[in-house]
Design an enzyme around this catalytic site. Structure first.
Site, mmCIF file in Angstrom:
data_model
loop_
_atom_site.group_PDB
_atom_site.id
_atom_site.type_symbol
_atom_site.label_atom_id
_atom_site.label_comp_id
_atom_site.label_asym_id
_atom_site.label_seq_id
_atom_site.Cartn_x
_atom_site.Cartn_y
_atom_site.Cartn_z
ATOM 1 N N TRP A 102 -0.054 3.606 3.317
ATOM 2 C CA TRP A 102 -1.410 3.620 2.747
ATOM 3 C C TRP A 102 -1.776 2.282 2.117
ATOM 4 O O TRP A 102 -2.936 1.875 2.133
ATOM 5 C CB TRP A 102 -1.572 4.784 1.762
ATOM 6 C CG TRP A 102 -1.448 6.109 2.472
ATOM 7 C CD1 TRP A 102 -0.409 7.003 2.381
ATOM 8 C CD2 TRP A 102 -2.363 6.675 3.423
ATOM 9 N NE1 TRP A 102 -0.632 8.073 3.207
ATOM 10 C CE2 TRP A 102 -1.817 7.913 3.853
ATOM 11 C CE3 TRP A 102 -3.588 6.267 3.956
ATOM 12 C CZ2 TRP A 102 -2.464 8.723 4.789
ATOM 13 C CZ3 TRP A 102 -4.229 7.079 4.887
ATOM 14 C CH2 TRP A 102 -3.664 8.288 5.284
ATOM 15 N N ASP A 172 -3.491 3.001 -6.475
ATOM 16 C CA ASP A 172 -3.746 4.224 -5.701
ATOM 17 C C ASP A 172 -2.658 5.211 -6.103
ATOM 18 O O ASP A 172 -1.494 5.059 -5.755
ATOM 19 C CB ASP A 172 -3.662 3.905 -4.197
ATOM 20 C CG ASP A 172 -3.784 5.158 -3.329
ATOM 21 O OD1 ASP A 172 -3.910 6.270 -3.891
ATOM 22 O OD2 ASP A 172 -3.743 5.020 -2.087
ATOM 23 N N LYS A 196 -3.707 16.603 -3.632
ATOM 24 C CA LYS A 196 -2.253 16.754 -3.786
ATOM 25 C C LYS A 196 -1.946 17.351 -5.166
ATOM 26 O O LYS A 196 -1.544 18.492 -5.260
ATOM 27 C CB LYS A 196 -1.553 15.421 -3.560
ATOM 28 C CG LYS A 196 -1.820 14.911 -2.124
ATOM 29 C CD LYS A 196 -1.492 13.470 -1.972
ATOM 30 C CE LYS A 196 -2.141 12.793 -0.795
ATOM 31 N NZ LYS A 196 -1.973 13.399 0.524
HETATM 32 C C1 LIG Z 1 -1.164 7.391 -1.320
HETATM 33 C C2 LIG Z 1 -2.320 7.798 -0.453
HETATM 34 N N1 LIG Z 1 -3.420 7.029 -0.415
HETATM 35 C C3 LIG Z 1 -4.471 7.342 0.351
HETATM 36 C C4 LIG Z 1 -4.462 8.477 1.148
HETATM 37 C C5 LIG Z 1 -5.659 8.787 1.992
HETATM 38 O O1 LIG Z 1 -6.323 9.851 1.372
HETATM 39 P P1 LIG Z 1 -7.615 10.540 1.987
HETATM 40 O O2 LIG Z 1 -7.153 11.411 3.102
HETATM 41 O O3 LIG Z 1 -8.176 11.296 0.806
HETATM 42 O O4 LIG Z 1 -8.532 9.474 2.447
HETATM 43 C C6 LIG Z 1 -3.340 9.309 1.143
HETATM 44 C C7 LIG Z 1 -3.308 10.507 1.990
HETATM 45 O O5 LIG Z 1 -2.337 11.188 2.111
HETATM 46 C C8 LIG Z 1 -2.247 8.950 0.332
HETATM 47 O O6 LIG Z 1 -1.155 9.711 0.316
#
Ligand SMILES: Cc1ncc(COP(=O)(O)O)c(C=O)c1O
Length: 361
Positions: A102, A172, A196
Protein backbone atom coordinates in the site's frame (compact mmCIF):
# COMPACT_ATOMS: atom_id res chain seq x y z
CA UNK A 1 -27.29 -18.81 14.87
CA UNK A 2 -23.58 -19.56 14.55
CA UNK A 3 -21.18 -16.65 13.94
CA UNK A 4 -18.12 -17.37 11.80
CA UNK A 5 -14.60 -17.05 13.11
CA UNK A 6 -13.91 -14.20 10.73
CA UNK A 7 -10.30 -13.56 9.75
CA UNK A 8 -11.14 -11.49 6.67
CA UNK A 9 -8.61 -8.73 5.94
CA UNK A 10 -11.25 -6.08 5.24
CA UNK A 11 -14.15 -5.65 5.26
CA UNK A 12 -13.59 -7.53 8.47
CA UNK A 13 -15.21 -8.65 11.71
CA UNK A 14 -17.28 -6.06 13.57
CA UNK A 15 -17.86 -6.45 17.33
CA UNK A 16 -21.03 -8.44 18.00
CA UNK A 17 -22.26 -5.79 20.47
CA UNK A 18 -22.07 -3.18 17.69
CA UNK A 19 -24.08 -5.31 15.28
CA UNK A 20 -26.67 -6.06 17.96
CA UNK A 21 -27.06 -2.40 18.85
CA UNK A 22 -27.48 -1.49 15.18
CA UNK A 23 -30.02 -4.29 14.82
CA UNK A 24 -32.02 -3.02 17.79
CA UNK A 25 -32.08 0.53 16.39
CA UNK A 26 -32.69 -0.41 12.77
CA UNK A 27 -36.38 0.46 12.60
CA UNK A 28 -36.49 3.35 15.04
CA UNK A 29 -33.28 5.29 15.53
CA UNK A 30 -33.31 7.83 18.38
CA UNK A 31 -37.11 7.84 18.43
CA UNK A 32 -37.33 9.16 14.87
CA UNK A 33 -39.43 6.22 13.64
CA UNK A 34 -36.82 5.79 10.90
CA UNK A 35 -33.53 3.98 10.47
CA UNK A 36 -30.37 6.09 10.48
CA UNK A 37 -30.22 5.48 6.71
CA UNK A 38 -33.52 7.28 6.22
CA UNK A 39 -33.00 10.53 8.09
CA UNK A 40 -31.60 13.75 6.65
CA UNK A 41 -27.92 14.40 7.14
CA UNK A 42 -29.01 17.96 8.03
CA UNK A 43 -31.20 16.73 10.92
CA UNK A 44 -30.35 17.45 14.55
CA UNK A 45 -30.20 13.71 15.31
CA UNK A 46 -27.77 12.96 12.51
CA UNK A 47 -25.51 15.89 13.20
CA UNK A 48 -25.33 15.00 16.90
CA UNK A 49 -24.18 11.48 16.06
CA UNK A 50 -21.69 12.74 13.43
CA UNK A 51 -20.14 15.17 15.95
CA UNK A 52 -20.17 12.52 18.66
CA UNK A 53 -18.16 10.16 16.45
CA UNK A 54 -15.56 12.88 15.80
CA UNK A 55 -15.28 13.73 19.51
CA UNK A 56 -15.01 10.06 20.47
CA UNK A 57 -12.33 9.47 17.85
CA UNK A 58 -10.28 12.33 19.30
CA UNK A 59 -10.86 11.15 22.87
CA UNK A 60 -9.69 7.59 22.11
CA UNK A 61 -6.66 8.82 20.14
CA UNK A 62 -5.79 11.42 22.77
CA UNK A 63 -6.04 14.25 20.24
CA UNK A 64 -6.55 17.82 21.40
CA UNK A 65 -8.49 20.73 19.92
CA UNK A 66 -5.76 21.30 17.35
CA UNK A 67 -6.94 18.24 15.39
CA UNK A 68 -9.78 18.09 12.84
CA UNK A 69 -11.52 14.81 12.09
CA UNK A 70 -12.78 14.44 8.52
CA UNK A 71 -15.10 11.73 7.23
CA UNK A 72 -14.27 11.20 3.56
CA UNK A 73 -15.17 8.70 0.87
CA UNK A 74 -13.20 6.93 -1.85
CA UNK A 75 -11.37 4.60 0.55
CA UNK A 76 -7.89 4.94 1.97
CA UNK A 77 -6.70 4.63 -1.64
CA UNK A 78 -8.10 8.08 -2.39
CA UNK A 79 -5.80 9.52 0.26
CA UNK A 80 -2.90 8.30 -1.85
CA UNK A 81 -3.68 11.13 -4.30
CA UNK A 82 -5.62 13.56 -2.09
CA UNK A 83 -2.68 14.02 0.27
CA UNK A 84 -0.17 15.13 -2.40
CA UNK A 85 -2.88 16.95 -4.37
CA UNK A 86 -3.79 19.04 -1.31
CA UNK A 87 -0.38 19.47 0.23
CA UNK A 88 2.33 19.46 -2.46
CA UNK A 89 2.92 22.96 -3.76
CA UNK A 90 4.58 23.68 -7.11
CA UNK A 91 8.12 22.32 -6.99
CA UNK A 92 7.54 20.62 -3.62
CA UNK A 93 8.71 17.16 -2.66
CA UNK A 94 7.69 14.46 -0.20
CA UNK A 95 9.45 11.46 1.38
CA UNK A 96 7.84 8.03 1.45
CA UNK A 97 8.89 5.21 3.78
CA UNK A 98 7.72 2.16 1.87
CA UNK A 99 7.39 -1.16 3.68
CA UNK A 100 4.63 -2.87 1.72
CA UNK A 101 2.14 -2.95 -1.13
CA UNK A 102 0.00 0.00 0.00
CA UNK A 103 2.93 2.33 0.61
CA UNK A 104 4.12 1.54 -2.88
CA UNK A 105 0.64 2.27 -4.23
CA UNK A 106 0.73 5.62 -2.41
CA UNK A 107 4.03 6.50 -4.12
CA UNK A 108 2.58 5.74 -7.55
CA UNK A 109 -0.18 8.31 -7.02
CA UNK A 110 2.00 10.92 -5.30
CA UNK A 111 4.41 10.98 -8.23
CA UNK A 112 1.68 12.66 -10.28
CA UNK A 113 1.97 15.75 -8.07
CA UNK A 114 5.63 16.33 -7.26
CA UNK A 115 9.06 14.92 -6.57
CA UNK A 116 8.86 11.84 -4.40
CA UNK A 117 11.85 10.37 -2.55
CA UNK A 118 11.50 6.75 -1.53
CA UNK A 119 13.11 4.69 1.26
CA UNK A 120 11.94 1.12 0.74
CA UNK A 121 12.47 -2.38 2.14
CA UNK A 122 11.38 -4.04 -1.12
CA UNK A 123 13.65 -6.89 -2.26
CA UNK A 124 12.77 -8.66 -5.53
CA UNK A 125 9.17 -7.48 -5.31
CA UNK A 126 8.73 -8.76 -1.75
CA UNK A 127 8.59 -6.97 1.62
CA UNK A 128 9.56 -8.93 4.73
CA UNK A 129 10.93 -6.20 6.98
CA UNK A 130 10.42 -2.72 8.41
CA UNK A 131 12.97 0.05 7.89
CA UNK A 132 15.53 0.42 10.66
CA UNK A 133 16.04 3.94 11.97
CA UNK A 134 19.55 3.93 10.45
CA UNK A 135 18.11 3.18 6.98
CA UNK A 136 15.78 6.18 7.00
CA UNK A 137 17.01 9.18 5.08
CA UNK A 138 14.59 12.08 4.91
CA UNK A 139 14.86 15.56 3.48
CA UNK A 140 14.33 18.28 6.12
CA UNK A 141 12.79 20.43 3.37
CA UNK A 142 10.22 17.79 2.35
CA UNK A 143 6.60 18.93 2.53
CA UNK A 144 5.77 15.76 4.48
CA UNK A 145 6.96 12.22 5.20
CA UNK A 146 4.52 9.34 4.59
CA UNK A 147 4.56 5.91 6.20
CA UNK A 148 2.22 2.91 6.53
CA UNK A 149 2.10 1.63 10.11
CA UNK A 150 0.93 -1.89 9.27
CA UNK A 151 1.38 -3.82 6.03
CA UNK A 152 -1.86 -5.69 5.57
CA UNK A 153 -0.71 -7.88 2.71
CA UNK A 154 2.87 -8.73 3.71
CA UNK A 155 2.06 -9.04 7.44
CA UNK A 156 4.58 -6.61 8.88
CA UNK A 157 4.18 -3.69 11.26
CA UNK A 158 6.25 -0.85 12.67
CA UNK A 159 7.06 -1.58 16.33
CA UNK A 160 8.75 1.76 16.88
CA UNK A 161 7.84 5.23 15.70
CA UNK A 162 10.65 6.54 13.51
CA UNK A 163 12.42 9.84 13.88
CA UNK A 164 11.77 11.54 10.55
CA UNK A 165 13.07 15.05 11.07
CA UNK A 166 11.22 18.35 10.94
CA UNK A 167 8.86 17.54 8.03
CA UNK A 168 5.26 16.72 9.08
CA UNK A 169 4.68 12.97 9.43
CA UNK A 170 1.63 11.40 7.79
CA UNK A 171 0.61 7.81 8.49
CA UNK A 172 -1.70 5.40 6.72
CA UNK A 173 -3.03 3.48 9.72
CA UNK A 174 -5.76 1.66 7.82
CA UNK A 175 -5.00 -1.80 9.16
CA UNK A 176 -3.87 -1.18 12.72
CA UNK A 177 -5.59 2.00 13.81
CA UNK A 178 -6.77 1.85 17.43
CA UNK A 179 -5.17 -1.55 17.98
CA UNK A 180 -2.59 0.07 20.28
CA UNK A 181 -1.77 3.50 21.70
CA UNK A 182 0.33 5.78 19.49
CA UNK A 183 2.01 9.14 20.09
CA UNK A 184 -0.38 11.54 18.36
CA UNK A 185 2.02 14.46 18.81
CA UNK A 186 4.47 12.79 16.41
CA UNK A 187 1.99 13.03 13.53
CA UNK A 188 0.47 15.81 11.46
CA UNK A 189 -2.07 13.59 9.78
CA UNK A 190 -3.26 10.01 10.05
CA UNK A 191 -5.84 8.28 7.92
CA UNK A 192 -7.61 4.95 7.79
CA UNK A 193 -10.29 3.23 5.77
CA UNK A 194 -12.81 2.14 8.42
CA UNK A 195 -13.33 -1.41 7.26
CA UNK A 196 -10.78 -3.14 9.48
CA UNK A 197 -10.72 -1.76 13.01
CA UNK A 198 -13.29 1.03 12.82
CA UNK A 199 -16.40 -0.55 11.33
CA UNK A 200 -17.69 -0.88 7.77
CA UNK A 201 -16.31 0.25 4.44
CA UNK A 202 -17.62 3.49 2.96
CA UNK A 203 -15.97 6.03 5.24
CA UNK A 204 -12.31 6.98 5.52
CA UNK A 205 -11.27 8.84 8.63
CA UNK A 206 -8.68 11.57 8.11
CA UNK A 207 -7.35 13.17 11.28
CA UNK A 208 -5.37 16.27 10.44
CA UNK A 209 -3.64 18.87 12.61
CA UNK A 210 -4.88 22.38 12.00
CA UNK A 211 -1.34 23.68 11.47
CA UNK A 212 -0.87 21.15 8.62
CA UNK A 213 -4.34 21.78 7.21
CA UNK A 214 -3.58 25.51 7.07
CA UNK A 215 -0.88 24.77 4.48
CA UNK A 216 -3.27 22.91 2.15
CA UNK A 217 -3.91 24.29 -1.33
CA UNK A 218 -7.16 26.11 -2.06
CA UNK A 219 -7.49 25.67 -5.79
CA UNK A 220 -8.45 22.06 -6.21
CA UNK A 221 -11.80 20.39 -6.99
CA UNK A 222 -14.29 21.03 -4.21
CA UNK A 223 -14.96 17.45 -3.24
CA UNK A 224 -11.24 16.63 -3.06
CA UNK A 225 -10.27 19.56 -0.86
CA UNK A 226 -9.29 18.99 2.77
CA UNK A 227 -10.04 22.63 3.49
CA UNK A 228 -13.59 22.38 2.10
CA UNK A 229 -14.23 19.17 4.06
CA UNK A 230 -12.93 20.74 7.27
CA UNK A 231 -14.78 24.04 6.82
CA UNK A 232 -18.02 22.14 6.28
CA UNK A 233 -17.53 19.54 9.03
CA UNK A 234 -17.47 16.81 6.32
CA UNK A 235 -21.05 17.76 5.48
CA UNK A 236 -20.53 19.68 2.24
CA UNK A 237 -22.48 16.95 0.49
CA UNK A 238 -24.25 13.82 1.72
CA UNK A 239 -21.82 11.80 3.83
CA UNK A 240 -21.88 7.98 4.13
CA UNK A 241 -24.33 8.22 7.04
CA UNK A 242 -24.71 4.54 7.82
CA UNK A 243 -20.97 3.88 7.78
CA UNK A 244 -20.40 6.83 10.12
CA UNK A 245 -23.14 5.52 12.42
CA UNK A 246 -21.45 2.09 12.68
CA UNK A 247 -18.11 3.87 13.14
CA UNK A 248 -19.64 5.79 16.06
CA UNK A 249 -20.91 2.56 17.64
CA UNK A 250 -17.52 0.88 17.10
CA UNK A 251 -15.72 3.79 18.75
CA UNK A 252 -18.15 3.43 21.68
CA UNK A 253 -17.23 -0.26 21.87
CA UNK A 254 -13.49 0.58 21.84
CA UNK A 255 -14.03 2.96 24.75
CA UNK A 256 -16.09 0.38 26.64
CA UNK A 257 -13.25 -2.14 26.31
CA UNK A 258 -10.92 0.26 28.14
CA UNK A 259 -9.53 2.13 25.12
CA UNK A 260 -6.24 1.56 23.36
CA UNK A 261 -4.09 0.23 26.24
CA UNK A 262 -6.69 -2.47 26.96
CA UNK A 263 -7.03 -3.41 23.29
CA UNK A 264 -3.27 -3.59 22.93
CA UNK A 265 -3.13 -6.14 25.74
CA UNK A 266 -5.68 -8.36 24.01
CA UNK A 267 -3.97 -7.93 20.64
CA UNK A 268 -0.58 -8.81 22.17
CA UNK A 269 -2.09 -11.97 23.61
CA UNK A 270 -3.70 -13.03 20.30
CA UNK A 271 -0.44 -12.47 18.40
CA UNK A 272 1.55 -14.32 21.07
CA UNK A 273 -0.71 -17.37 20.79
CA UNK A 274 -0.72 -17.42 16.99
CA UNK A 275 2.99 -16.80 16.37
CA UNK A 276 3.71 -19.25 19.19
CA UNK A 277 1.79 -21.93 17.29
CA UNK A 278 3.68 -21.14 14.08
CA UNK A 279 7.10 -21.15 15.74
CA UNK A 280 6.47 -24.38 17.62
CA UNK A 281 5.28 -26.27 14.52
CA UNK A 282 8.82 -27.41 13.67
CA UNK A 283 8.71 -25.63 10.34
CA UNK A 284 5.33 -27.01 9.27
CA UNK A 285 4.04 -23.43 9.34
CA UNK A 286 6.57 -20.71 8.47
CA UNK A 287 6.21 -16.94 8.79
CA UNK A 288 8.31 -15.14 6.14
CA UNK A 289 8.42 -11.83 8.03
CA UNK A 290 11.41 -10.74 10.17
CA UNK A 291 10.64 -11.53 13.81
CA UNK A 292 10.97 -7.92 14.94
CA UNK A 293 8.58 -6.76 12.21
CA UNK A 294 5.73 -9.25 12.56
CA UNK A 295 2.26 -7.74 12.41
CA UNK A 296 -0.09 -8.06 15.37
CA UNK A 297 -3.02 -7.61 12.98
CA UNK A 298 -2.27 -9.66 9.86
CA UNK A 299 -0.45 -12.88 10.63
CA UNK A 300 0.88 -14.44 7.43
CA UNK A 301 2.44 -17.85 7.03
CA UNK A 302 3.22 -20.52 4.47
CA UNK A 303 2.83 -24.28 4.37
CA UNK A 304 5.13 -26.60 2.44
CA UNK A 305 3.16 -26.44 -0.83
CA UNK A 306 0.36 -24.52 -2.49
CA UNK A 307 -1.68 -27.72 -2.66
CA UNK A 308 -1.48 -28.05 1.11
CA UNK A 309 -2.35 -24.37 1.54
CA UNK A 310 -5.45 -24.83 -0.60
CA UNK A 311 -6.49 -27.80 1.53
CA UNK A 312 -5.88 -25.73 4.68
CA UNK A 313 -8.14 -22.92 3.44
CA UNK A 314 -10.88 -25.36 2.43
CA UNK A 315 -10.83 -27.28 5.69
CA UNK A 316 -10.64 -24.11 7.77
CA UNK A 317 -13.78 -22.88 6.02
CA UNK A 318 -15.53 -26.17 6.74
CA UNK A 319 -14.55 -25.68 10.41
CA UNK A 320 -16.14 -22.20 10.42
CA UNK A 321 -12.84 -20.29 10.09
CA UNK A 322 -13.30 -17.79 7.27
CA UNK A 323 -11.05 -15.51 5.23
CA UNK A 324 -7.67 -17.16 5.78
CA UNK A 325 -6.45 -17.25 2.18
CA UNK A 326 -3.46 -14.91 1.72
CA UNK A 327 -3.67 -11.94 -0.64
CA UNK A 328 -3.74 -12.94 -4.30
CA UNK A 329 -0.37 -11.23 -4.88
CA UNK A 330 1.49 -13.18 -2.18
CA UNK A 331 -0.36 -16.48 -1.74
CA UNK A 332 -0.04 -18.37 1.53
CA UNK A 333 -2.27 -18.00 4.56
CA UNK A 334 -3.27 -14.83 6.40
CA UNK A 335 -5.21 -14.54 9.66
CA UNK A 336 -6.39 -10.97 10.15
CA UNK A 337 -6.92 -10.70 13.87
CA UNK A 338 -8.29 -7.18 14.19
CA UNK A 339 -9.80 -5.78 17.40
CA UNK A 340 -13.16 -7.49 16.99
CA UNK A 341 -11.60 -10.96 17.03
CA UNK A 342 -11.59 -12.40 20.52
CA UNK A 343 -8.79 -14.45 22.08
CA UNK A 344 -11.12 -17.48 22.01
CA UNK A 345 -11.28 -17.29 18.18
CA UNK A 346 -7.51 -17.42 17.98
CA UNK A 347 -7.30 -20.30 20.45
CA UNK A 348 -9.75 -22.46 18.54
CA UNK A 349 -7.97 -21.64 15.27
CA UNK A 350 -4.67 -22.77 16.78
CA UNK A 351 -6.38 -26.04 17.75
CA UNK A 352 -7.44 -26.37 14.12
CA UNK A 353 -3.85 -25.70 12.94
CA UNK A 354 -2.44 -28.35 15.25
CA UNK A 355 -5.03 -30.87 14.16
CA UNK A 356 -4.39 -30.09 10.48
CA UNK A 357 -0.66 -30.59 10.98
CA UNK A 358 -1.21 -33.93 12.69
CA UNK A 359 -3.44 -35.20 9.89
CA UNK A 360 -1.32 -33.87 7.02
CA UNK A 361 2.30 -34.50 8.05
C1 LIG B 1 -2.75 -0.19 4.82
C2 LIG B 1 -3.79 -0.01 3.76
N1 LIG B 1 -3.85 1.15 3.08
C3 LIG B 1 -4.76 1.35 2.12
C4 LIG B 1 -5.67 0.37 1.78
C5 LIG B 1 -6.67 0.64 0.69
O1 LIG B 1 -7.90 0.84 1.32
P1 LIG B 1 -9.25 1.09 0.51
O2 LIG B 1 -9.68 -0.23 -0.02
O3 LIG B 1 -10.16 1.66 1.57
O4 LIG B 1 -8.97 2.07 -0.56
C6 LIG B 1 -5.65 -0.85 2.45
C7 LIG B 1 -6.60 -1.91 2.10
O5 LIG B 1 -6.55 -3.01 2.56
C8 LIG B 1 -4.68 -1.04 3.46
O6 LIG B 1 -4.62 -2.20 4.11
Amino acid sequence: MKRAINFNAGPAAIPLEVLEKAQSEMLDWKGTGMSVMEVSHRSKEYEEMHNHAQALFKEIAGMGDDWKILFLTGGASSQFFMLPQNMLLEGGSADYLVTGHWGKAAVKEAKRFGKINVCSTERDGVFTSILKQSEIKTDPAATYVHMTSNNTIFGSQWHYWPETGPAPLVCDMSSDIFSRPFPTDRFSMIYAGAQKNLGPSGVTVVAIKESFLAKAKEDIPTMLSYKVAAANNSLYNTPPCFSIYILDLTLGWIKSQGGLPALQKVNDEKARILYGAIDSSEGYYACPVDKDARSQMNVVFRLKSEVLEEKFVKEAKAAGIIGVKGHRSTGGIRFSIYNANQVANVKSSVDFMKDFQKKNS
